[in-house]
Design a protein around this motif. Structure first.
Motif, PDB file in Angstrom:
ATOM      1  N   LYS A  34       0.783  -1.217   0.000  1.00  0.00           N
ATOM      2  CA  LYS A  34       0.000   0.000   0.000  1.00  0.00           C
ATOM      3  C   LYS A  34       0.829   1.288   0.000  1.00  0.00           C
ATOM      4  O   LYS A  34       0.286   2.367  -0.204  1.00  0.00           O
ATOM      5  CB  LYS A  34      -0.953   0.028   1.209  1.00  0.00           C
ATOM      6  CG  LYS A  34      -1.984  -1.100   1.222  1.00  0.00           C
ATOM      7  CD  LYS A  34      -3.113  -0.836   2.229  1.00  0.00           C
ATOM      8  CE  LYS A  34      -2.661  -0.242   3.548  1.00  0.00           C
ATOM      9  NZ  LYS A  34      -1.671  -1.064   4.315  1.00  0.00           N
ATOM     10  N   SER A  35       2.116   1.177   0.246  1.00  0.00           N
ATOM     11  CA  SER A  35       2.916   2.404   0.246  1.00  0.00           C
ATOM     12  C   SER A  35       4.291   2.135  -0.343  1.00  0.00           C
ATOM     13  O   SER A  35       4.730   0.988  -0.417  1.00  0.00           O
ATOM     14  CB  SER A  35       3.082   2.932   1.666  1.00  0.00           C
ATOM     15  OG  SER A  35       3.960   2.094   2.383  1.00  0.00           O
ATOM     16  N   ARG A  36       4.971   3.219  -0.741  1.00  0.00           N
ATOM     17  CA  ARG A  36       6.297   3.019  -1.333  1.00  0.00           C
ATOM     18  C   ARG A  36       7.267   2.447  -0.310  1.00  0.00           C
ATOM     19  O   ARG A  36       8.177   1.699  -0.664  1.00  0.00           O
ATOM     20  CB  ARG A  36       6.836   4.312  -1.955  1.00  0.00           C
ATOM     21  CG  ARG A  36       7.174   5.432  -1.014  1.00  0.00           C
ATOM     22  CD  ARG A  36       6.585   6.715  -1.512  1.00  0.00           C
ATOM     23  NE  ARG A  36       7.515   7.568  -2.218  1.00  0.00           N
ATOM     24  CZ  ARG A  36       7.176   8.274  -3.294  1.00  0.00           C
ATOM     25  NH1 ARG A  36       5.994   8.158  -3.812  1.00  0.00           N
ATOM     26  NH2 ARG A  36       8.045   9.079  -3.854  1.00  0.00           N
ATOM     27  N   GLU A  39       6.661   0.180   1.969  1.00  0.00           N
ATOM     28  CA  GLU A  39       6.513  -1.277   1.956  1.00  0.00           C
ATOM     29  C   GLU A  39       7.100  -1.860   0.675  1.00  0.00           C
ATOM     30  O   GLU A  39       7.719  -2.923   0.693  1.00  0.00           O
ATOM     31  CB  GLU A  39       5.034  -1.648   2.076  1.00  0.00           C
ATOM     32  CG  GLU A  39       4.449  -1.393   3.454  1.00  0.00           C
ATOM     33  CD  GLU A  39       2.955  -1.672   3.499  1.00  0.00           C
ATOM     34  OE1 GLU A  39       2.556  -2.675   4.094  1.00  0.00           O
ATOM     35  OE2 GLU A  39       2.181  -0.886   2.902  1.00  0.00           O
TER      36      GLU A  39
END
Lengths: 200, 200
Positions: free
Chosen positions: B185-187, B189
């Motif tokens: 869900k995010s850069r 991760e």
DNA sequence: TTCAAAACATGACACTTGTCACCTGCAAGT
DNA sequence: ACTTGCAGGTGACAAGTGTCATGTTTTGAA
């Protein structure tokens, strides 16, 4: 005869060191473990004179074990053998009163002698560490570390706030503060830097 | 007598393996190097039968050396010894026709025998690799990797755009695409995951 | 040749992030 | 008693981020 156990998760290195140390007349490798829990179990069962441990191992780190042995006032002497000259690790090891902190970048020839020195009551610290030790200590508070740790796992400010029962504004304030202290412009850089220094 | 050279930047491991291999009656360690250029120089000077090399070394990687030796049609057999079971590394090693690819997680007892097998013309590959080789290959394109690499260094979308002469919208599209492929869900991760898998 | 994939782009929208100024409460030190 | 520092908080603002729909161009393989 010095009875030692080896805890190191990289089999090749553990095997090689084990064979080498066993060649010494006064050293006997009585046990080997490839994770922290196994190592702790062996220490309790076999009561070795010395345990030679890596830090980063599965299940339990070498530092965790050192701290447990210190609390239990164990007579087993601890020597840390690691790749990392991170001030954070070294500081924690010193607090746990380990008897040696050596680097995998050091010479294998000196290892047996270091073990003998430790048995004789000396402390063996890699020289690189003693000098550079507290030049750079962790500027972050407990709380700040905790928040940066959560951020490093990919959580958003909102998720961090939820898991710590804080408001998301507070979390962002902390992160802002952290980035200020670390002199970086984004949480990603903050994470990189803190992980690098071993502050995480 | 099998004449070998060792190239490995971690002194402790190199020293230990060197001593162990020297104990074998039919193996002689004629040189050791802690970086790639030194290793290449030694190979040219000493013409060993086998060189045992790590991949990640300063100045020149083990894979670089293997490729150079292949091009030069050198008779020196190459055995890679590394921590990393990354498909990317293995693939490159196979293309460079290395004679062995072993993992530091393997047993040190088998090493000498592996060297003898290689001298006898066999190829020694860690079994983990042959099976799991292409199970998980990098789902990211060249360009996507490049962008994720820049993101991992802490750059913002705008900075990435500037350094690649793209619009910042394009960069964000790529990152969105990357996160989709990696199912995160995010850069942050995405960076963690890609670094972990060795795709970076 | 045709088709699909990669590369590149735009604009719009909602949400997240980073910064700042300013506030409370509490536990040391001095 | 008073300051200092940590912990926690608010609200507002600008900038950055992630998503989507919708394009064009290039290129390599069927």
């Amino acid at each position: 005869m010095i009875r030692i156990i080896l805890a190191e998760d990289q089999r090749m290195l553990r095997g090689a060191l084990g064979s080498l140390l066993d060649l010494e007349d006064d050293i006997e490798v009585i046990g080997q473990a490839d994770n922290g829990e196994e190592a702790l179990k062996l220490i309790h069962e076999l009561k070795p004179d010395v345990c030679l441990m890596d830090i980063e191992m599965p299940l339990l780190t070498g530092l965790d074990i050192a701290e447990q042995l210190q609390m239990a006032k164990s007579s087993c002497k601890v020597i840390i053998l690691t790749t990392f000259a991170r001030p954070g690790y070294f500081e924690r090891a010193v607090k746990a009163e380990v008897h040696g902190y050596l680097l995998k970048d050091g010479s294998s020839d000196d290892l047996a002698q270091s073990i003998r020195n430790v048995m004789a009551g000396k402390r063996e610290m890699a020289p690189e560490l003693i000098f550079g030790a507290f030049k750079e200590k962790n500027p972050l508070s407990e709380r700040e570390c905790e928040i940066l740790r959560l951020a490093s796992s990919g959580k958003t400010s909102n998720e961090i706030a939820a898991s710590l029962f804080l408001s998301h504004g507070t979390v962002r304030n902390y992160l802002s503060e952290i980035m200020g202290k670390l002199e970086v412009k984004s949480r990603i850089e903050a994470i990189k830097l803190a992980e690098d220094k071993g502050w995480l």
